[in-house]
Design an enzyme around this catalytic site. Structure first.
Site, mmCIF file in Angstrom:
data_model
loop_
_atom_site.group_PDB
_atom_site.id
_atom_site.type_symbol
_atom_site.label_atom_id
_atom_site.label_comp_id
_atom_site.label_asym_id
_atom_site.label_seq_id
_atom_site.Cartn_x
_atom_site.Cartn_y
_atom_site.Cartn_z
ATOM 1 C CE LYS A 194 -3.782 -2.010 2.794
ATOM 2 N NZ LYS A 194 -4.925 -1.804 1.891
ATOM 3 N NE ARG A 211 -10.901 -10.356 -1.535
ATOM 4 C CZ ARG A 211 -11.328 -9.453 -2.418
ATOM 5 N NH1 ARG A 211 -11.707 -9.848 -3.619
ATOM 6 N NH2 ARG A 211 -11.379 -8.177 -2.117
#
Length: 461
Positions: A243, A317
């Site tokens: 990020k 996920r």
């Protein structure tokens, strides 16, 4: 037994039986028609107090000391039901009671309590705050347990990762379980591979703190079986798909799903609801090291489905996939997962309105109505089967990051759905877990979202 608190704090409520000072929580009509105490009315007229939403004024007594307070609710108090949260940040220290208010005692007190929250773990000063008397017509125990659940979620999210890594989250989880005599078990490190949680291990293996799967069981066999699964990514660098600096600023909150299911579990256990409760949290840190998982890697999940890693920043996920598959093996009556999963959910609905996904229409309606009744809003979004094609990849059963960037919240929910095949009622909540700015019932920072609504649904069903 008092509700569990992760960070000890004084109660915002008074147990004083002696004299308390009055708060006149009023609409403009109360002043216009003279429906309040003459001293308060006289001061309102002199001070030009119009009872606008959130307006506040102290009232002097005949000796010039503080004799009470005026608080404005606006023309329609229902438009901002937790406006009384501002009282907790406006009143001076002391013991107070509500003298008049066109709101139910429980709603008024819950708003006040929610607004009393502050995270002061790292601050030297711990100033005394005001305390509000709980009247006899309010359910004090219920209000306190709801606040405790909300505060637990906020505390856990607000705590930075140097004090809330996977091991620290485990410690908080164990303390919660111990408080309510729940059974807690933990699978840690390479034992995750031995016991078939390969994706949890993959995401967390590069951290200095070992990945782990936390599990809690509470209640009685034979009651309604409810399983809560929470994403516990204690910090997310994005992995090798790192990020930006700005993107990492709030990543201590990436365990917000875990924090929220723990807050919900607290409410359920404290209320002694007749359920067979199970809580599962994959606790990891998505870090960067020589053994970090890579874009292009393919891993087998607990379910047996293979997953191609097309973005290491779509890690939530992955850990949820193993946890949901594990939960689904018991086919509970209700399976709920909560996660700070996608930015797409925030683009769609903003920070205040979490979306949820389910194929169970009756459950969806009940959750929506519970959200409206508790002023804890939630909005159902579709599990559109047409987008399942986006999860396909040539060399594995699934990709963790479909190309194109469209319908990101839906494709994430569809990914998770592939790991829930035995449970009849499943709902996935893509929460933000954060207040970008102060609101009447909460400061900026970590937030509980959806758990008051879910508690109401579980309690009434």
């Amino acid at each position: 037994m008092a509700p569990f608190q992760y960070i000890e704090r004084s109660s915002p409520f008074s147990t004083k039986k002696g004299k308390t000072l009055p708060v006149f929580a009023v609409t403009p009509a109360y002043i216009e028609t003279g429906m309040i105490d003459p001293l308060a009315l006289s001061w309102a007229e002199k001070a030009g107090f119009k009872a606008e939403p959130g307006a506040f004024s102290l009232i002097p007594n005949d000796e010039g000391h503080v004799g009470g307070a005026l608080f404005g609710l606006g023309t329609d108090p229902s438009e901002s039901p937790f406006l009384t949260g501002k009282l907790a940040r406006s009143l001076p220290a002391g013991d107070w009671h509500i003298e008049t208010a066109p709101l139910t005692a429980s709603r008024l007190l819950l708003g006040y309590g929610l607004g009393s929250y502050s995270f002061r773990r790292y601050l030297k000063e711990q100033p005394a705050g005001p305390k509000l008397l709980i009247p006899q017509d309010a359910d004090g125990a219920e209000i306190k347990r709801i606040l405790a659940g909300v505060f637990l979620a906020r505390d856990l999210i607000n705590t930075p990762t140097n004090d809330m890594g996977p091991a620290d989250l485990e410690d908080a989880f164990r303390k919660l379980g111990s408080h309510y005599d729940a059974e807690v078990s933990v699978i840690e490190g390479d034992a995750l591979l031995e016991q078939n949680f390969p994706l949890v291990h993959t995401v967390g293996r590069a951290s200095s703190q070992a990945p782990r799967l936390l599990e809690m069981r509470w209640g009685k066999k034979g009651h309604r079986r409810i399983t809560l699964v929470g994403k516990g990514v204690c910090f997310d660098t994005g992995g090798l798909d790192i990020k930006s600096a700005a993107g990492m600023l709030l990543m201590k909150k990436d365990m917000g799903g875990a924090a929220n299911v723990m807050g919900l579990a607290l409410m359920i256990m404290d209320a002694k609801l007749k359920v067979d409760l199970r809580v599962i949290i994959p606790a990891v840190e998505n870090s960067i090291a020589g053994n970090a998982f890579r874009p292009g890697d393919v891993y087998r999940s607990r379910k047996g489905l293979s997953v191609q890693i097309d973005n290491t920043d779509a890690e939530g996920r992955l850990v949820l996939a193993d946890a949901l598959a594990y939960a689904d093996e018991d086919a509970p009556d209700l399976l709920i997962d909560m996660a700070t999963l996608t930015g797409a959910a925030r683009v769609a609905l903003g920070p205040d309105l979490p979306p949820f996904f389910t194929d169970d229409g009756d459950l969806a309606q009940d959750i929506f109505e519970a959200g409206m009744a508790t002023d804890d809003p939630l909005w159902r979004m579709p599990l559109h089967k047409g987008y399942e094609r986006l999860l396909k990849t040539q060399i594995a059963d699934l990709t963790n990051a479909p190309a194109g960037g469209m319908a990101g919240a839906i494709t994430a929910a569809l990914f998770l759905k592939r790991f829930v095949t035995n449970t009849g009622s499943w709902a996935h909540f893509d929460i933000y877990g954060w207040n970008p700015s102060e609101r009447p019932h909460s400061p900026a920072g970590g937030e509980a979202q959806g758990i008051r609504a879910l508690y109401r649904h579980i309690k009434s069903s």
